[in-house]
Design a protein around this motif. Structure first.
Motif, PDB file in Angstrom:
ATOM      1  N   ALA A  51      13.232  -0.610  -2.687  1.00  0.00           N
ATOM      2  CA  ALA A  51      13.968   0.236  -3.629  1.00  0.00           C
ATOM      3  C   ALA A  51      13.409   0.095  -5.036  1.00  0.00           C
ATOM      4  N   HIS A  52      13.146  -1.130  -5.428  1.00  0.00           N
ATOM      5  CA  HIS A  52      12.583  -1.373  -6.754  1.00  0.00           C
ATOM      6  C   HIS A  52      11.179  -0.773  -6.853  1.00  0.00           C
ATOM      7  N   ALA A  53      10.415  -0.884  -5.770  1.00  0.00           N
ATOM      8  CA  ALA A  53       9.041  -0.388  -5.779  1.00  0.00           C
ATOM      9  C   ALA A  53       8.988   1.131  -5.848  1.00  0.00           C
ATOM     10  N   LEU A  54       9.950   1.816  -5.212  1.00  0.00           N
ATOM     11  CA  LEU A  54       9.930   3.273  -5.213  1.00  0.00           C
ATOM     12  C   LEU A  54      10.003   3.845  -6.624  1.00  0.00           C
ATOM     13  N   ALA A  55      10.745   3.176  -7.482  1.00  0.00           N
ATOM     14  CA  ALA A  55      10.823   3.641  -8.868  1.00  0.00           C
ATOM     15  C   ALA A  55       9.460   3.569  -9.539  1.00  0.00           C
ATOM     16  N   HIS A  56       8.720   2.508  -9.261  1.00  0.00           N
ATOM     17  CA  HIS A  56       7.385   2.358  -9.851  1.00  0.00           C
ATOM     18  C   HIS A  56       6.383   3.283  -9.163  1.00  0.00           C
ATOM     19  N   ILE A  57       6.594   3.554  -7.877  1.00  0.00           N
ATOM     20  CA  ILE A  57       5.722   4.491  -7.177  1.00  0.00           C
ATOM     21  C   ILE A  57       5.877   5.892  -7.770  1.00  0.00           C
ATOM     22  N   GLY A  58       7.069   6.192  -8.267  1.00  0.00           N
ATOM     23  CA  GLY A  58       7.291   7.483  -8.909  1.00  0.00           C
ATOM     24  C   GLY A  58       6.652   7.605 -10.276  1.00  0.00           C
ATOM     25  N   LEU A  59       6.185   6.476 -10.847  1.00  0.00           N
ATOM     26  CA  LEU A  59       5.586   6.493 -12.187  1.00  0.00           C
ATOM     27  C   LEU A  59       4.393   7.434 -12.298  1.00  0.00           C
ATOM     28  N   PRO A  60       3.409   7.383 -11.383  1.00  0.00           N
ATOM     29  CA  PRO A  60       2.287   8.328 -11.504  1.00  0.00           C
ATOM     30  C   PRO A  60       2.728   9.775 -11.359  1.00  0.00           C
ATOM     31  N   GLY A  61       3.786  10.013 -10.594  1.00  0.00           N
ATOM     32  CA  GLY A  61       4.299  11.369 -10.486  1.00  0.00           C
ATOM     33  C   GLY A  61       4.865  11.860 -11.799  1.00  0.00           C
ATOM     34  N   ALA A  62       5.587  10.960 -12.496  1.00  0.00           N
ATOM     35  CA  ALA A  62       6.171  11.331 -13.788  1.00  0.00           C
ATOM     36  C   ALA A  62       5.098  11.588 -14.833  1.00  0.00           C
ATOM     37  N   THR A  63       4.140  10.674 -14.941  1.00  0.00           N
ATOM     38  CA  THR A  63       3.072  10.846 -15.931  1.00  0.00           C
ATOM     39  C   THR A  63       2.156  12.006 -15.549  1.00  0.00           C
ATOM     40  N   GLY A  64       1.930  12.191 -14.261  1.00  0.00           N
ATOM     41  CA  GLY A  64       1.114  13.314 -13.809  1.00  0.00           C
ATOM     42  C   GLY A  64       1.788  14.646 -14.083  1.00  0.00           C
ATOM     43  N   ALA A  65       3.122  14.681 -13.956  1.00  0.00           N
ATOM     44  CA  ALA A  65       3.859  15.915 -14.251  1.00  0.00           C
ATOM     45  C   ALA A  65       3.735  16.288 -15.726  1.00  0.00           C
ATOM     46  N   LEU A  67       1.284  15.487 -17.602  1.00  0.00           N
ATOM     47  CA  LEU A  67      -0.116  15.897 -17.758  1.00  0.00           C
ATOM     48  C   LEU A  67      -0.306  17.364 -17.369  1.00  0.00           C
ATOM     49  N   LEU A  68       0.430  17.824 -16.354  1.00  0.00           N
ATOM     50  CA  LEU A  68       0.306  19.201 -15.872  1.00  0.00           C
ATOM     51  C   LEU A  68       1.308  20.149 -16.513  1.00  0.00           C
ATOM     52  N   GLY A  69       2.167  19.611 -17.392  1.00  0.00           N
ATOM     53  CA  GLY A  69       3.167  20.446 -18.037  1.00  0.00           C
ATOM     54  C   GLY A  69       4.365  20.759 -17.161  1.00  0.00           C
ATOM     55  N   LEU A  70       4.635  19.924 -16.157  1.00  0.00           N
ATOM     56  CA  LEU A  70       5.760  20.112 -15.250  1.00  0.00           C
ATOM     57  C   LEU A  70       6.907  19.185 -15.628  1.00  0.00           C
ATOM     58  N   PRO A  71       8.136  19.456 -15.153  1.00  0.00           N
ATOM     59  CA  PRO A  71       9.250  18.551 -15.420  1.00  0.00           C
ATOM     60  C   PRO A  71       8.977  17.153 -14.849  1.00  0.00           C
ATOM     61  N   VAL A  72       9.363  16.145 -15.598  1.00  0.00           N
ATOM     62  CA  VAL A  72       9.131  14.767 -15.174  1.00  0.00           C
ATOM     63  C   VAL A  72       9.826  14.474 -13.848  1.00  0.00           C
ATOM     64  N   SER A  73      11.046  14.981 -13.685  1.00  0.00           N
ATOM     65  CA  SER A  73      11.814  14.688 -12.477  1.00  0.00           C
ATOM     66  C   SER A  73      11.132  15.240 -11.224  1.00  0.00           C
ATOM     67  N   ALA A 192      14.506   7.487  -1.897  1.00  0.00           N
ATOM     68  CA  ALA A 192      13.632   8.148  -2.870  1.00  0.00           C
ATOM     69  C   ALA A 192      14.418   9.136  -3.716  1.00  0.00           C
ATOM     70  N   GLY A 193      15.336   9.856  -3.081  1.00  0.00           N
ATOM     71  CA  GLY A 193      16.172  10.793  -3.835  1.00  0.00           C
ATOM     72  C   GLY A 193      17.086  10.091  -4.812  1.00  0.00           C
ATOM     73  N   VAL A 194      17.685   8.979  -4.387  1.00  0.00           N
ATOM     74  CA  VAL A 194      18.566   8.213  -5.271  1.00  0.00           C
ATOM     75  C   VAL A 194      17.786   7.682  -6.465  1.00  0.00           C
ATOM     76  N   ILE A 195      16.598   7.173  -6.215  1.00  0.00           N
ATOM     77  CA  ILE A 195      15.762   6.667  -7.302  1.00  0.00           C
ATOM     78  C   ILE A 195      15.447   7.783  -8.297  1.00  0.00           C
ATOM     79  N   THR A 196      15.154   8.972  -7.770  1.00  0.00           N
ATOM     80  CA  THR A 196      14.788  10.098  -8.627  1.00  0.00           C
ATOM     81  C   THR A 196      15.911  10.475  -9.580  1.00  0.00           C
ATOM     82  N   ILE A 197      17.163  10.430  -9.121  1.00  0.00           N
ATOM     83  CA  ILE A 197      18.262  10.817 -10.009  1.00  0.00           C
ATOM     84  C   ILE A 197      18.741   9.652 -10.872  1.00  0.00           C
ATOM     85  N   ALA A 198      18.430   8.409 -10.475  1.00  0.00           N
ATOM     86  CA  ALA A 198      18.895   7.258 -11.246  1.00  0.00           C
ATOM     87  C   ALA A 198      17.928   6.866 -12.361  1.00  0.00           C
ATOM     88  N   VAL A 199      16.644   7.147 -12.180  1.00  0.00           N
ATOM     89  CA  VAL A 199      15.645   6.761 -13.185  1.00  0.00           C
ATOM     90  C   VAL A 199      15.929   7.346 -14.568  1.00  0.00           C
TER      91      VAL A 199
END
Length: 277
Positions: A51-65, A67-73, A192-199
């Motif tokens: 659970a803790h790792a999933l939040a960090h796994i989402g980090l490249p998705g957030a920064t990549g979003a 970078l592409l001009g997309l919503p972080v979530s 993964a969904g819970v992490i996405t809304i809690a971050v």
């Protein structure tokens, strides 16, 4: 040298009535429903590291979003779900999940830092991604949180018995015909969904305070899984709303107050339980 001002704000009631505070409170309610439910299963399945790792796994998705001009979530959710499915597929047992989680986490963290270096705006948003920014949650995000809660409740209602059985005793559940691999993938996808809304509330670094700590506190007090889930949701909500009130009274980052309340409640409960035993 800068200093933090913890002086009392006499206009804190007015601050609490502001639209951004109302949005934060509604988001906290949605987050608490999901986190309370999944927090229990996370502890029962010995998947707190995942659970803790999933939040960090989402980090490249957030920064990549960014970078592409997309919503972080959006980026956070895609990478968290992708990482969850990979971990769920590769780690059918608890020991296998630890190895799969660590491997995916290491790669995702490096990729997130790489994306952050490619974009100045991504680097600037790193603090809110890491530590949360619940006061900037929009009405559209709240609608998304609510829809996710509805879907989560439906899925948990359908798979509750086999998911609980496989969480409490994996080997016996498998012997009774429960598909452990499928249950693991479903659980990781929901997490993964819970992490996405809690971050957005506490960030990737402090996610433990909403998903794990309230559930750990509830497990000490509750006698049944269902009551533990309800109590975990209540403790999570108390932490978020209490953190918002304290942040309004004594201007400080809400995520700090939320984490502090959640941790103090767990520590006091743990101490009281040890004294009784």
């Amino acid at each position: 040298m800068s200093s933090v001002d913890f002086s009392f704000d006499p206009a804190w009631m007015t601050t609490l009535q502001a639209p951004f505070m109302v949005n934060a409170a509604l988001a906290g309610l949605c987050i608490s429903i999901a986190a309370g439910m999944m927090g229990y299963f996370t502890i029962a399945r010995h998947s707190t590291f995942a659970a803790h790792a999933l939040a960090h796994i989402g980090l490249p998705g957030a920064t990549g979003a960014v970078l592409l001009g997309l919503p972080v979530s959006v980026g956070l959710g895609v990478f968290a779900l992708g990482g969850a499915l990979v971990i769920g597929a590769l780690g059918k047992r608890a020991t296998q999940r630890e190895i799969a989680t660590g491997t995916v986490l290491a790669f995702a963290t490096g990729l997130g830092l790489f994306f952050a270096r490619l974009s100045t705006s991504a680097s600037q948003q790193m603090q809110s991604i890491l530590f949360g920014s619940i006061l900037t949650i929009t009405t559209g995000q709240i609608v998304g949180f609510l829809l996710f809660d509805i879907v989560l409740l439906l899925v948990v209602t359908i798979v509750y018995r086999p998911l609980l059985f496989s969480s409490l005793d994996e080997q016996v559940a498998q012997a009774k015909g429960v598909n452990i691999g499928v249950m693991n993938v479903i659980f990781m996808a929901m997490m993964a969904g819970v992490i996405t809304i809690a971050v957005p509330a506490v960030g990737t670094l402090l996610i433990f305070a909403l998903v794990i700590t309230p559930a750990a506190t509830a497990n000490i007090l509750a006698a049944s899984p269902f009551h533990a889930m309800l109590l975990a949701g209540g403790i999570c909500l108390l932490s978020i709303w209490g953190g918002l009130v304290l942040a309004a009274m004594f201007p400080t980052p809400p995520s700090f107050m939320i984490v502090t309340i959640s941790t103090v409640l767990w520590a006091v409960t743990k101490f009281a339980a040890s004294r009784r035993s």
